[in-house]
Enzyme design. Structure first.
Site, mmCIF file in Angstrom:
data_model
loop_
_atom_site.group_PDB
_atom_site.id
_atom_site.type_symbol
_atom_site.label_atom_id
_atom_site.label_comp_id
_atom_site.label_asym_id
_atom_site.label_seq_id
_atom_site.Cartn_x
_atom_site.Cartn_y
_atom_site.Cartn_z
ATOM 1 N N GLN A 74 0.881 -1.269 -0.017
ATOM 2 C CA GLN A 74 0.161 -0.052 -0.105
ATOM 3 C C GLN A 74 0.716 1.107 -0.126
ATOM 4 O O GLN A 74 1.940 1.135 0.502
ATOM 5 C CB GLN A 74 -1.061 0.189 1.290
ATOM 6 C CG GLN A 74 -1.722 -1.265 1.646
ATOM 7 C CD GLN A 74 -2.677 -1.503 0.718
ATOM 8 O OE1 GLN A 74 -3.294 -0.673 0.027
ATOM 9 N NE2 GLN A 74 -2.750 -2.808 0.522
ATOM 10 N N THR A 75 0.137 2.390 -0.565
ATOM 11 C CA THR A 75 1.053 3.541 -0.726
ATOM 12 C C THR A 75 1.552 4.096 0.735
ATOM 13 O O THR A 75 2.883 4.185 0.584
ATOM 14 C CB THR A 75 -0.011 4.595 -1.145
ATOM 15 O OG1 THR A 75 -0.733 4.174 -2.046
ATOM 16 C CG2 THR A 75 1.113 5.550 -1.949
#
Lengths: 188, 337
Positions: A74-75
């Site tokens: 995830q970012t």
């Protein structure tokens, strides 16, 4: 006996290899690891943090002990990736071949990693994952988009694969281990 | 210690110093090359491109400077000085996002270019105006100018990628819906079988896709309702606002989404990242072939973790994330078709 040779001997005895799995979220990193280890893939959740898997694997009659670090993509987790670079022998970059929208992202994240000094010695294996989906890009297109042909700083290899069917997972890891052992262990 | 050996030690020290300096220089050059090659940051690419345009422009002007009319030479040289100032200003403005090494390289380029311009001015400027310049010692500052040829950046890759992707869209036909406003859009179970459903740039639409699909990619939806059957794998949803999703799958990732409701059947788990005011309820959809499609999808009907939402942007374990809520049972909507 110097420290280096002691360490080398120790490693040789166990043939311990550290692999780091990275890629954008939803690429299928955890599914690749679990399928490779023969575990159930139906209950996998998005990775919050990381998983470590230790598994024995034999290539050419040599038994290796693999420590696979599977880190969430995830970012908000990507800035933590660098905490896992140290001592990495092989980098496995997993690509969601059906996520056409984010391939540009995928390319730039990979480039960033390859510029990292602490990954300078690592062998790169790219899995063009999700090949069982009819909407996926093929391995040639992924190779072109990731600009692998111009990559001179690392040993690299790309394979089409499917973590769901298991296609090419073992072949990829085998190649990775052969390349790593040619560098680290002096095979007799 | 005798005098001569002392001298030898000094000479040795001097040699060592020189050697380490030259080593440092070569490693710096190598580093420069590497850093330029691997630099993929768009911003720094943008900087390098524009910076080298400015530099080339000045070099061209310098080349042409000998053929300029005497009467115009002062203005011409002033223009050059202005160009150097522009280059410096551009670097100063860009220094915020540039790696420090690149700033150093760029600054050196400016210095070298500036020296060349000054030399040119000394040669061509009518002497009486800048008489004081003659007093200054002309320092031989012909540093190796070609150390820094920053012209070779790989901006072509970006366009290359988009050509490949365009090809892909043309050849393989994007499966799903995009760029549509105010319509009801449907896909049948036959169409959906083992496909990835893509929804892109929809406004005020209702999407109905009853069947077993393999995965889903959703991006940039506004005021839409999306109702889908069991999805064997994952759903990836980003940049949506004021929508309702009714879906069953193994994993859901929701990014950058606001004011949206999700009615989920999820056997792995659902996560949110950069979301605000999103709420969750169970998969209340019912239709004739639902059981059959569930079976085909391989999803367990008995496991539904719609309550276990993880917020990747909320690291406080003791407090619940303020970004999402669970919908009260009396408020569950059930009428979807």
């Amino acid at each position: 006996m110097g420290l280096h040779s002691i360490l080398k001997k120790l490693k040789q005895k166990e043939k311990e290899v550290r692999l780091l799995m990275l890629g954008l979220d939803n690429a299928g990193k955890t599914t690749v690891v679990k399928r490779f280890c023969g575990e159930d893939i139906n209950t996998i959740s998005p990775t919050y943090g990381f998983n470590i898997k230790t598994v024995d694997h034999t290539v050419n009659n040599y038994e290796y002990k693999l420590n696979i670090w599977d880190v969430g993509g995830q970012t908000s987790l990507r800035s933590y990736w660098r905490n896992y670079f140290e001592c990495t022998d092989g980098l496995i970059w997993v690509v969601d071949s059906s996520d056409v929208d984010r391939l540009e992202d995928c390319r730039s994240e990979l480039k960033k990693l390859l510029a990292e000094e602490r990954l300078a010695g690592a062998t790169l294996l790219v899995f063009a994952n999700k090949q069982d989906l009819s909407d996926s890009l093929n391995v040639g297109q992924i190779k072109e988009i990731l600009d692998l042909e111009t990559l001179k700083t690392h040993h690299w290899f790309i394979l089409p694969c499917s973590a769901v069917t298991g296609e090419n997972l073992v072949e990829g890891i085998d190649w990775l281990l052969k390349d790593i052992s040619a560098r680290i262990f002096t095979l007799d | 210690m005798s005098f001569s050996s002392n001298e030898a030690v000094i000479a040795l020290g001097e040699r060592i110093k020189q050697r380490s300096e030259s080593l440092a220089l070569t490693s710096e050059q190598r580093k420069a090359k590497r850093e330029i090659n691997t630099s993929e940051n768009e911003k720094s690419d943008y900087f390098i491109d524009n910076f080298s345009i400015l530099k080339k422009n000045i070099e061209k002007k310098l080349q042409n400077s000998t053929s300029v009319e005497k009467s115009q030479i002062v203005d011409y040289l002033d223009g050059l000085v202005n160009d150097i100032a522009k280059m410096q200003k551009f670097l100063n403005e860009s220094s915020m996002f540039l790696p420090s090494f690149q700033i150093k390289v760029a600054q050196e380029t400016i210095n070298v270019t500036n020296d060349t311009v000054q030399d040119c001015i000394n040669k061509l400027q009518p002497k009486k105006k800048f008489g004081f310049r003659n007093k200054r010692n002309e320092t031989p500052k012909q540093k190796s100018v070609n150390v820094l040829n920053t012209d070779t950046t790989d901006n072509k890759n970006v366009s290359q990628t988009s050509t490949i992707l365009n090809q892909h869209f043309r050849e393989k036909l994007f499966f799903g819906f995009k760029d549509i406003k105010g319509e009801t859009l449907t896909k049948t179970a036959e169409e959906l079988k083992n496909r990835q459903l893509n929804l892109l740039n929809l406004t005020s639409c209702k999407v109905i896709a009853l069947g077993n699909l393999s995965s889903m990619q959703v991006s940039n939806l506004k005021d839409c309702t999306v109702v889908v059957g069991p999805n064997s794998r994952s759903a990836f949803i980003k940049d949506c606002s004021n929508c309702v999703f009714v879906l069953a799958c193994q994993q859901v990732r929701i990014h950058n989404t606001q004011d949206t409701k999700f009615y989920l059947h999820v056997t792995g788990s659902a996560i949110i990242e950069n979301c605000e005011n999103v709420s969750f309820g169970p998969y209340t959809l019912d239709y004739d072939e639902k059981e059959k499609h569930f079976e085909e999808s391989g999803l367990s009907k008995d496991v539904n973790k719609w309550r276990n939402i993880e917020d990747f942007r909320w690291l406080n374990e003791n407090e619940k994330s303020p970004n999402f809520t669970l919908i009260d049972e009396e408020d569950w909507e059930r009428d979807w078709l």
